[in-house]
Design an enzyme around this catalytic site. Structure first.
Site, PDB file in Angstrom:
ATOM      1  N   HIS A  10      41.810  42.177  30.899  1.00 39.22           N
ATOM      2  CA  HIS A  10      42.331  43.414  31.499  1.00 39.22           C
ATOM      3  C   HIS A  10      43.651  43.864  30.853  1.00 39.22           C
ATOM      4  O   HIS A  10      44.216  44.885  31.282  1.00 39.22           O
ATOM      5  CB  HIS A  10      42.585  43.229  32.994  1.00 39.22           C
ATOM      6  CG  HIS A  10      41.372  42.886  33.788  1.00 39.22           C
ATOM      7  ND1 HIS A  10      40.214  43.630  33.764  1.00 39.22           N
ATOM      8  CD2 HIS A  10      41.130  41.853  34.654  1.00 39.22           C
ATOM      9  CE1 HIS A  10      39.323  43.083  34.568  1.00 39.22           C
ATOM     10  NE2 HIS A  10      39.845  42.003  35.110  1.00 39.22           N
ATOM     11  N   ASP A  51      32.440  37.618  33.209  1.00 33.48           N
ATOM     12  CA  ASP A  51      33.319  37.720  34.377  1.00 33.48           C
ATOM     13  C   ASP A  51      32.764  38.797  35.307  1.00 33.48           C
ATOM     14  O   ASP A  51      32.219  39.803  34.859  1.00 33.48           O
ATOM     15  CB  ASP A  51      34.727  38.087  33.908  1.00 33.48           C
ATOM     16  CG  ASP A  51      35.790  37.952  34.981  1.00 33.48           C
ATOM     17  OD1 ASP A  51      35.778  38.772  35.910  1.00 33.48           O
ATOM     18  OD2 ASP A  51      36.631  37.042  34.899  1.00 33.48           O
ATOM     19  N   HIS A  89      34.360  40.898  36.965  1.00 36.54           N
ATOM     20  CA  HIS A  89      35.146  42.121  36.824  1.00 36.54           C
ATOM     21  C   HIS A  89      34.996  42.656  35.400  1.00 36.54           C
ATOM     22  O   HIS A  89      35.044  41.901  34.435  1.00 36.54           O
ATOM     23  CB  HIS A  89      36.626  41.843  37.120  1.00 36.54           C
ATOM     24  CG  HIS A  89      36.862  41.286  38.483  1.00 36.54           C
ATOM     25  ND1 HIS A  89      36.957  39.926  38.727  1.00 36.54           N
ATOM     26  CD2 HIS A  89      37.015  41.895  39.679  1.00 36.54           C
ATOM     27  CE1 HIS A  89      37.150  39.731  40.019  1.00 36.54           C
ATOM     28  NE2 HIS A  89      37.193  40.905  40.615  1.00 36.54           N
ATOM     29  N   ASP A  92      34.022  33.963  38.318  1.00 35.30           N
ATOM     30  CA  ASP A  92      34.242  34.527  39.645  1.00 35.30           C
ATOM     31  C   ASP A  92      33.024  35.257  40.209  1.00 35.30           C
ATOM     32  O   ASP A  92      33.118  35.898  41.256  1.00 35.30           O
ATOM     33  CB  ASP A  92      35.468  35.449  39.656  1.00 35.30           C
ATOM     34  CG  ASP A  92      35.552  36.357  38.443  1.00 35.30           C
ATOM     35  OD1 ASP A  92      34.584  36.390  37.644  1.00 35.30           O
ATOM     36  OD2 ASP A  92      36.579  37.037  38.280  1.00 35.30           O
TER      37      ASP A  92
END
Length: 345
Positions: free
Chosen positions: A125, A162, A164, A249
């Site tokens: 990110h 991931d 996200h 996650d």
């Protein structure tokens, strides 16, 4: 079979974002205990070095790097609402990038079949000029840029599993045809990017592949999707290097992901990518730790990945499962990307 490399350094624990912050030093402490207890005799440890200023500037602006350096020695600095840092975060962040670059160097020298970088802070990110999503520097972004600049690679596949979306990795290579970015993620979570029609632009049009998955995604769904889509990408595009943004996650116990994967799914994903890599004349594989915030789930998932990476002998056959959800996702991805003639035609 070539040995497996592993980046490990206690200085990564020097990044302390706060007692209740999900991205805690305890994540790596737990993983390092796992490695020392179960894998120390079957992996080769590689000591990281700090990235150089020139390497960081492949991705990040000088002003942003200076901002990170200005946090040195300060007990608390808030780089973003979700990204606080401590006095030695700058050191851990430079080492996180440097650890990935050290792993890349070893892979390109042919010393390892794969290398797992157990580093923090995470990176997918981190934008060119600002932190966010617990990330400081874009670890895999710098690594991919360095691989292009130093080793002349023309086909790098980034697989981001991931939960996200790796918005900064997407942004970095959105106009680039030497990097194909594939992300499976739940679009309802942070950072709310990564829709189907974000294909890339200019020379990179068609090289950005987003797969927004349902929150109810199961092991069989993700196995089906990766077998059909990532397998096809590797067979047809033939990457020279595979980078994995290894977040854990999506596990059913994760407090931030809350989808329905078990730790077994990550073992199957790793085995598939190893086999796909063999089909691409053994393209080396570099994994860098991203998310995963339930300690039991994180350790269990990484254990499954390491078991696959270090296993010698005949592997179990990958399940040839087909699911309704998986079929729908595969069909939509093939339909949308078929027009670009890169991997889905």
């Amino acid at each position: 079979m070539l040995p497996i490399g592993l980046i490990k350094d206690t200085r990564y624990m020097e990044h302390r974002p706060g007692l209740v912050h999900p991205e805690s030093p305890n994540r790596l402490r737990s993983l390092y205990r796992l490695v020392d207890k179960e894998f120390k005799d079957v992996v080769t440890f590689v000591e990281p070095q700090s990235a150089t200023l020139e390497q960081l500037e492949l991705v990040h602006t000088p002003q942003y790097i200076k901002q990170i350096m200005s946090t040195a020695g300060k007990e608390f600095t808030n780089l973003a609402p979700d990204t606080p840092v401590s006095a030695n975060t700058y050191l851990a962040a430079w080492l996180a990038v440097g650890g990935c670059l050290k792993a890349l160097e070893a892979l390109m020298e042919g010393r390892f079949r794969a290398c797992f970088c157990l580093v923090r802070p995470p990176g997918h990110h981190a934008l060119t000029d600002r932190a966010g999503g617990f990330c400081i520097f874009n670890n895999l972004g710098v690594t991919a840029k360095y691989a292009i600049e130093t080793y002349g690679l023309k086909r790098i596949l980034i697989v981001d599993w991931d939960i996200h979306h790796g918005n900064a990795l997407q942004d970095l290579f959105y106009g680039e045809n030497r990097v194909l970015y594939f992300s499976s993620h739940y679009r309802g979570w942070y950072p709310h990017t990564g829709d189907w029609d974000e294909f890339g632009e200019s020379e990179g049009l068609g090289y950005n592949v987003n797969l927004p998955v349902p929150k109810e995604m199961t092991d069989n769904d993700i196995i089906h999707v990766y077998r059909e889509l990532v397998g096809r990408i590797v067979r047809r595009w033939k990457p020279e290097l595979i980078l994995i943004a290894a977040g854990f996650d999506a596990h059913e116990k994760d407090p931030l992901g809350r989808t329905r994967l078990s730790e077994n799914a990550y073992g199957w994903l790793m085995q598939m990518i190893l086999q796909f890599s063999d089909a691409a004349k053994s393209a080396p594989i570099l994994l860098s730790l991203e998310g995963g915030y339930d300690l039991w789930a994180l350790v269990s998932s990484v254990r499954e990945v390491l078991r696959v990476l270090t296993f010698e002998g005949r592997r179990n056959r990958i399940p040839t499962v087909k699911t309704k959800a998986g079929s729908e996702l595969v069909a939509k991805a093939l339909h949308l990307h078929g027009k670009f003639g890169i991997w889905a035609s």
